[in-house]
Write an enzyme that holds these catalytic residues in place. Structure first.
Site, PDB file in Angstrom:
ATOM      1  N   HIS A 113       0.771  -1.157  -0.120  1.00 52.78           N
ATOM      2  CA  HIS A 113      -0.017  -0.083  -0.227  1.00 52.78           C
ATOM      3  C   HIS A 113       0.985   1.298   0.107  1.00 52.78           C
ATOM      4  O   HIS A 113       1.944   1.465   0.772  1.00 52.78           O
ATOM      5  CB  HIS A 113      -1.120  -0.204   1.452  1.00 52.78           C
ATOM      6  CG  HIS A 113      -0.258   0.142   2.494  1.00 52.78           C
ATOM      7  ND1 HIS A 113       0.330   1.112   3.096  1.00 52.78           N
ATOM      8  CD2 HIS A 113       0.187  -0.856   3.349  1.00 52.78           C
ATOM      9  CE1 HIS A 113       0.821   1.106   4.391  1.00 52.78           C
ATOM     10  NE2 HIS A 113       0.939  -0.103   4.481  1.00 52.78           N
ATOM     11  N   HIS A 130      12.486  -0.783 -12.713  1.00 49.21           N
ATOM     12  CA  HIS A 130      12.266  -1.818 -12.839  1.00 49.21           C
ATOM     13  C   HIS A 130      12.249  -2.405 -11.486  1.00 49.21           C
ATOM     14  O   HIS A 130      13.166  -2.681 -10.720  1.00 49.21           O
ATOM     15  CB  HIS A 130      13.189  -2.608 -13.726  1.00 49.21           C
ATOM     16  CG  HIS A 130      13.182  -4.029 -13.841  1.00 49.21           C
ATOM     17  ND1 HIS A 130      13.821  -4.623 -15.017  1.00 49.21           N
ATOM     18  CD2 HIS A 130      12.362  -5.015 -13.799  1.00 49.21           C
ATOM     19  CE1 HIS A 130      13.829  -5.830 -15.016  1.00 49.21           C
ATOM     20  NE2 HIS A 130      12.707  -6.168 -14.263  1.00 49.21           N
TER      21      HIS A 130
END
Length: 209
Positions: free
Chosen positions: A136, A145
């Site tokens: 979250h 990446h």
């Protein structure tokens, strides 16, 4: 169907991207370009490789994806495709779990088994690789990446062009700086400074050579 997709990059990473694209059933035809002009005229996983970047102008208005692992190269290709009038697609594998409140930028590819939880914000042209967990309220900059099996705890910040290596763990609230590299299996407790490479448990910056 006449909804073409241009994929830039015809290598190993592109095979996974292509599998996800085919699974969506949203695009036809699918064609490739590659900086390696020796691939021109060949078939890549059943799709034609039509040339290099000089072919971009033929696809103005069409959707595109960049299937290149290196962040700097992927960012360069993304900018060039935008300048040529193409429109970036976003690609999500059907096994990925993405919270309704998460936001994911144009051109980002979310691979199989990825979890993106509530309030997470992911920038443009990123790779969220297989099995990564984005908890979250994470913030991930463009062209980053996040490698397979990475775990980002709640509220982690990942800067643009950063690369978090396979199996790394980043504790809640930690900051991964712009264009930094987190080594495979590293555990970041608080910070990976911008433009640094950190490795180990706990992760520490490598000394300059």
């Amino acid at each position: 169907m006449n909804n073409p997709l241009l994929i830039w990059g015809a290598g190993g990473h592109a095979k996974v991207v292509l599998d996800i694209v085919r699974g969506t059933g949203c695009f036809d035809p699918i064609v490739f370009i590659d900086d390696d002009l020796s691939k021109t005229g060949l078939s890549f996983c059943g799709c034609p490789v039509i040339g290099g970047p000089d072919e971009l102008h033929h696809f103005a208005g069409s959707a595109f994806l960049i299937a290149v692992g290196d962040n700097r190269t992927r960012a360069r290709c993304f900018g060039h495709a935008l300048e040529s009038g193409l429109s970036p697609a976003a690609l999500f594998h059907p096994t990925a779990i993405i919270a309704p409140s998460a936001r994911i930028g144009r051109g980002t590819v979310v691979m199989p088994g990825v979890i993106v939880n509530a309030g997470a914000v992911i920038g443009e042209n990123c790779i969220m690789n297989s099995g990564a967990i984005i908890e979250h309220d994470c913030r991930i900059g463009s062209h980053a990446h996040v490698s397979p099996r990475v775990v980002l705890g709640g509220g982690v910040t990942v800067g643009p062009l950063a690369h978090v290596g396979i199996g790394a763990v980043v504790l809640p609230g930690a900051v991964i700086g712009e264009e930094s590299i987190v080594g495979a299996g590293a555990v970041v407790l608080k910070e990976a400074p911008a433009h640094s490479t950190v490795v180990g448990v706990p992760a520490r910056a490598l000394s300059p050579a």
